[in-house]
Design an enzyme around this catalytic site. Structure first.
Site, PDB file in Angstrom:
ATOM      1  N   LYS A 126       0.827  -1.213   0.000  1.00 20.23           N
ATOM      2  CA  LYS A 126       0.000   0.000   0.000  1.00 20.23           C
ATOM      3  C   LYS A 126       0.867   1.271   0.000  1.00 20.23           C
ATOM      4  O   LYS A 126       0.631   2.185  -0.777  1.00 20.23           O
ATOM      5  CB  LYS A 126      -0.908  -0.001   1.237  1.00 20.23           C
ATOM      6  N   ASN A 127       1.855   1.304   0.878  1.00 20.91           N
ATOM      7  CA  ASN A 127       2.615   2.553   1.020  1.00 20.91           C
ATOM      8  C   ASN A 127       3.483   2.858  -0.196  1.00 20.91           C
ATOM      9  O   ASN A 127       3.732   4.015  -0.498  1.00 20.91           O
ATOM     10  CB  ASN A 127       3.458   2.515   2.302  1.00 20.91           C
ATOM     11  N   ARG A 136      -3.897  10.715   4.152  1.00 16.84           N
ATOM     12  CA  ARG A 136      -2.755  11.571   4.384  1.00 16.84           C
ATOM     13  C   ARG A 136      -1.758  11.544   3.224  1.00 16.84           C
ATOM     14  O   ARG A 136      -1.194  12.568   2.845  1.00 16.84           O
ATOM     15  CB  ARG A 136      -2.112  11.006   5.656  1.00 16.84           C
ATOM     16  N   CYS A 143      -4.209   8.615   9.967  1.00 17.93           N
ATOM     17  CA  CYS A 143      -4.353   7.843  11.205  1.00 17.93           C
ATOM     18  C   CYS A 143      -3.868   8.669  12.390  1.00 17.93           C
ATOM     19  O   CYS A 143      -2.822   9.312  12.325  1.00 17.93           O
ATOM     20  CB  CYS A 143      -3.502   6.571  11.135  1.00 17.93           C
ATOM     21  N   ARG A 192       1.823  14.451  13.384  1.00 19.71           N
ATOM     22  CA  ARG A 192       2.520  14.038  12.164  1.00 19.71           C
ATOM     23  C   ARG A 192       2.762  15.265  11.293  1.00 19.71           C
ATOM     24  O   ARG A 192       2.064  15.507  10.322  1.00 19.71           O
ATOM     25  CB  ARG A 192       1.714  12.965  11.436  1.00 19.71           C
ATOM     26  N   PRO A 193       3.780  16.044  11.679  1.00 26.10           N
ATOM     27  CA  PRO A 193       4.048  17.276  10.933  1.00 26.10           C
ATOM     28  C   PRO A 193       4.589  16.973   9.536  1.00 26.10           C
ATOM     29  O   PRO A 193       4.999  15.841   9.261  1.00 26.10           O
ATOM     30  CB  PRO A 193       5.133  17.959  11.772  1.00 26.10           C
ATOM     31  N   ILE A 194       4.588  17.981   8.648  1.00 21.15           N
ATOM     32  CA  ILE A 194       5.236  17.790   7.349  1.00 21.15           C
ATOM     33  C   ILE A 194       6.328  18.849   7.135  1.00 21.15           C
ATOM     34  O   ILE A 194       6.630  19.229   6.021  1.00 21.15           O
ATOM     35  CB  ILE A 194       4.224  17.759   6.173  1.00 21.15           C
ATOM     36  N   ASP A 195       6.903  19.295   8.268  1.00 18.85           N
ATOM     37  CA  ASP A 195       7.935  20.340   8.177  1.00 18.85           C
ATOM     38  C   ASP A 195       9.134  19.902   7.330  1.00 18.85           C
ATOM     39  O   ASP A 195       9.726  20.709   6.611  1.00 18.85           O
ATOM     40  CB  ASP A 195       8.382  20.757   9.587  1.00 18.85           C
ATOM     41  N   ASP A 247       4.916   0.008  12.092  1.00 18.13           N
ATOM     42  CA  ASP A 247       3.619  -0.501  11.621  1.00 18.13           C
ATOM     43  C   ASP A 247       3.373  -1.951  12.047  1.00 18.13           C
ATOM     44  O   ASP A 247       2.303  -2.501  11.791  1.00 18.13           O
ATOM     45  CB  ASP A 247       3.521  -0.391  10.091  1.00 18.13           C
ATOM     46  N   ILE A 307       8.973   5.939  17.061  1.00 17.76           N
ATOM     47  CA  ILE A 307       8.672   6.760  15.868  1.00 17.76           C
ATOM     48  C   ILE A 307       7.481   7.694  16.119  1.00 17.76           C
ATOM     49  O   ILE A 307       7.557   8.878  15.840  1.00 17.76           O
ATOM     50  CB  ILE A 307       8.370   5.864  14.635  1.00 17.76           C
ATOM     51  N   ARG A 357      -8.633   0.286   5.151  1.00 21.95           N
ATOM     52  CA  ARG A 357      -7.759   1.251   4.475  1.00 21.95           C
ATOM     53  C   ARG A 357      -6.514   0.572   3.912  1.00 21.95           C
ATOM     54  O   ARG A 357      -5.953   1.045   2.924  1.00 21.95           O
ATOM     55  CB  ARG A 357      -7.291   2.326   5.473  1.00 21.95           C
TER      56      ARG A 357
HETATM   57  C1  UD1 Z   1       5.081   6.312   6.601  1.00 23.14           C
HETATM   58  C2  UD1 Z   1       4.062   5.232   6.439  1.00 23.14           C
HETATM   59  C3  UD1 Z   1       3.533   4.780   7.785  1.00 23.14           C
HETATM   60  C4  UD1 Z   1       4.695   4.389   8.693  1.00 23.14           C
HETATM   61  C5  UD1 Z   1       5.756   5.477   8.743  1.00 23.14           C
HETATM   62  C6  UD1 Z   1       7.014   5.058   9.496  1.00 23.14           C
HETATM   63  C7  UD1 Z   1       3.086   5.795   4.314  1.00 23.14           C
HETATM   64  C8  UD1 Z   1       1.884   6.281   3.564  1.00 23.14           C
HETATM   65  N1  UD1 Z   1       2.966   5.759   5.637  1.00 23.14           N
HETATM   66  O1  UD1 Z   1       4.421   7.423   7.220  1.00 23.14           O
HETATM   67  O2  UD1 Z   1       2.668   3.680   7.584  1.00 23.14           O
HETATM   68  O3  UD1 Z   1       4.204   4.177  10.008  1.00 23.14           O
HETATM   69  O4  UD1 Z   1       6.150   5.847   7.415  1.00 23.14           O
HETATM   70  O5  UD1 Z   1       7.565   3.927   8.892  1.00 23.14           O
HETATM   71  O6  UD1 Z   1       4.079   5.409   3.722  1.00 23.14           O
HETATM   72  N2  UD1 Z   1       8.263  13.673  10.861  1.00 23.14           N
HETATM   73  C9  UD1 Z   1       8.533  14.988  11.153  1.00 23.14           C
HETATM   74  N3  UD1 Z   1       8.420  15.923  10.145  1.00 23.14           N
HETATM   75  C10 UD1 Z   1       8.063  15.577   8.872  1.00 23.14           C
HETATM   76  C11 UD1 Z   1       7.802  14.231   8.585  1.00 23.14           C
HETATM   77  C12 UD1 Z   1       7.908  13.299   9.593  1.00 23.14           C
HETATM   78  O7  UD1 Z   1       8.861  15.336  12.289  1.00 23.14           O
HETATM   79  O8  UD1 Z   1       7.992  16.459   8.009  1.00 23.14           O
HETATM   80  C13 UD1 Z   1       8.373  12.673  11.934  1.00 23.14           C
HETATM   81  C14 UD1 Z   1       7.045  11.975  12.222  1.00 23.14           C
HETATM   82  O9  UD1 Z   1       6.258  12.713  13.128  1.00 23.14           O
HETATM   83  C15 UD1 Z   1       7.512  10.655  12.790  1.00 23.14           C
HETATM   84  C16 UD1 Z   1       8.803  10.372  12.003  1.00 23.14           C
HETATM   85  O10 UD1 Z   1       9.214  11.625  11.466  1.00 23.14           O
HETATM   86  O11 UD1 Z   1       7.853  10.801  14.147  1.00 23.14           O
HETATM   87  C17 UD1 Z   1       8.654   9.378  10.888  1.00 23.14           C
HETATM   88  O12 UD1 Z   1       7.569   9.738  10.066  1.00 23.14           O
HETATM   89  P1  UD1 Z   1       7.521   9.393   8.516  1.00 23.14           P
HETATM   90  O13 UD1 Z   1       8.580   8.373   8.203  1.00 23.14           O
HETATM   91  O14 UD1 Z   1       7.517  10.653   7.741  1.00 23.14           O
HETATM   92  O15 UD1 Z   1       6.108   8.713   8.387  1.00 23.14           O
HETATM   93  P2  UD1 Z   1       5.083   8.854   7.216  1.00 23.14           P
HETATM   94  O16 UD1 Z   1       5.815   9.024   5.915  1.00 23.14           O
HETATM   95  O17 UD1 Z   1       4.032   9.831   7.589  1.00 23.14           O
END
Ligand code: UD1
Length: 430
Positions: free
Chosen positions: A22-23, A93, A117, A122-125, A305, A327, A397
């Site tokens: 899926k991812n 997301r 979820c 879950r920031p996107i900074d 996961d 994480i 999902r």
């Molecule tokens: C992806 C997976 C999710 C999995 C996760 C970790 C998808 C669609 N989802 O989520 O199933 O649980 O990887 O393997 O592929 N973070 C920041 N800033 C950012 C982005 C992330 O601080 O801009 C932090 C997050 O809060 C978290 C960590 O980095 O603590 C890892 O997150 P990330 O690897 O980005 O997870 P996702 O890509 O959202």
């Protein structure tokens, strides 16, 4: 409201086919819009997240033809808008991958800030920081990420934290930037590699995916391709744990065993036997399970996961185990439900302390999120008596035909849509 109702206590035995990841599929679907030529994607899982992203892509003018249940033909030559609104982003997301894809192709993208979820902030900074490093202007306005660039310039980016999403998003935009981009401290997950392979099959110049330094030589244009998505590591792991928790013997087929090493290692540690074949893994449950310690980490560490599924297994292991979540900060919401099933688990900060019990007992419970929902189903299948799981929309999902696959290995489980259907199932099995 749909529910799963199940009668536990049967060891799950047999073979199960794993679907596409899926991812990986979410990112690859988004990346497919980066060319005007047709793209064919095969081995797409038939799950809700994928179908919602397909709808979101259709709203911006992408033409998507279903060739069969798992195969689509995508034509993004006539995109009419670079705006993806909140209706989709709140459902899924990962539609934020359209940011990197649109920004790379059109130098412009407006995508609502994501939901998804609820497993913690879950920031996107890091995504935004990466786009800005490529010289895009990125602002947050009225709940939208508004981005544009006169030109995208290759650069050197250090990710402050290992992030799957940020690595993939920045990699997509950089594929069509001018010059070279280096992403350091990149995520190494199998789906990062799959997205890089997909982009390379469209003519991108990405090297080093799967290591923590990814080097991208920007190209002017990408072309059409035909690509098949890798198997789902987490779905495979969930079925491997289903064998362990029910005292069963399950062969998961159509997998890449290398992607499952951290999962296999933990199963062996707790006393199961794991046999690896070229594209299958067989798990034979131990007569008894023994305690261990697990910490979630970015790949190749133990995946977050699989954390709830691990706790469910350790809940039946002799002695005291710990599961540390490193994480996401809010990923233990299922523990209360497991306790209602007789589990002895308490959470202190980001650590679950588990005292193994000899068995779970059936209860009426709710799925708090995707992976925790699947984990609670595993608990229900090992439990004495009847378990009903509400809110299975979360499970749907990400798991293709979950109940059918479980039935294929001997589970007594039904998806029901009313009290009446649930009572009928319970009568049948009791
Ligand atoms: C992806 C997976 C999710 C999995 C996760 C970790 C998808 C669609 N989802 O989520 O199933 O649980 O990887 O393997 O592929 N973070 C920041 N800033 C950012 C982005 C992330 O601080 O801009 C932090 C997050 O809060 C978290 C960590 O980095 O603590 C890892 O997150 P990330 O690897 O980005 O997870 P996702 O890509 O959202």
């Amino acid at each position: 409201m749909e529910q799963y109702v199940m009668k536990g206590g049967t060891p799950l035995c047999g073979e199960v086919e794993i679907s596409g990841a899926k991812n990986a599929a979410l990112a690859i679907l988004a990346a497919s819009i980066m060319t005007d030529e047709p793209v064919i994607i095969d081995n797409l899982p038939d799950v809700r997240d994928i179908n919602v992203l397909i709808e979101a892509m259709e709203t911006i003018g992408v033409v998507i033809e279903r060739l069969d249940l798992h195969k689509v033909k995508i034509n993004a030559g006539c995109i009419t808008s670079v705006l993806v609104d909140y209706d989709y982003i709140k459902k899924i997301r990962a539609s934020y991958y359209l940011l990197g894809a649109l920004l790379g192709k059109y130098r412009k993208a407006n995508v609502a800030l994501p939901g998804g979820c609820d497993i913690g902030a879950r920031p996107i900074d890091l995504h935004i920081k990466g786009f800005r490093a490529l010289k895009a202007v990125v602002d947050i306005e009225n709940g939208m990420v508004v981005s544009s660039a006169e030109k995208l310039e290759g650069t050197h980016i250090y990710m402050d934290k290992v992030s799957v999403g940020a690595t993939i998003n920045v990699m997509m935009a950089a594929a069509l930037a001018e010059g070279k981009t280096i992403i350091e401290n990149a995520a190494r997950e199998p789906h990062v590699v799959d997205v890089a392979n997909f982009l390379n099959s469209m003519g991108a110049g990405i090297r080093g995916a799967g290591t923590d330094v990814i080097r991208i030589t920007g190209v002017e244009k990408l072309h059409g391709t035909e690509y098949s998505i890798i198997p789902d590591q987490i779905e495979a792991g969930t079925f491997m744990f289903a064998a362990a928790v029910t005292g069963g013997d399950v062969t998961v087929k159509n997998v890449i065993p290398k992607h499952l090493e951290a999962i296999s290692a933990k199963l062996i540690e707790v006393g199961c036997r794991v046999h690896e074949y070229d594209d299958a893994v067989r798990v034979i449950a131990g007569e008894k399970l023994t305690h261990t310690q697990v910490t979630t980490l970015p790949y190749p560490g133990f995946p977050t996961d699989m954390q709830p599924q691990m706790t469910v297994v350790l809940g039946l292991a002799e002695g005291t185990s710990t599961v540390t979540e490193s994480i996401f900060e809010n990923r233990f919401k299922y523990v209360n439900e497991l306790v209602r099933m007789g589990g002895q688990v308490k959470v202190e900060g980001n650590i679950a302390i588990i005292n193994g019990v000899s068995g779970y007992t059936g209860a009426q419970i709710s799925a708090p999120d995707l992976r925790a929902g699947a984990a609670l189903v595993l608990a229900g299948l090992s439990a004495e008596g009847i378990t009903t799981v509400d809110d299975i929309k979360y499970i749907q999902r990400g798991y293709e035909h979950f109940e059918e696959k479980l039935r294929g290995i001997g589970a007594s489980i039904e998806k029901v849509d009313s009290e009446k259907e649930a009572r009928k199932f319970i009568l049948q099995v009791s």
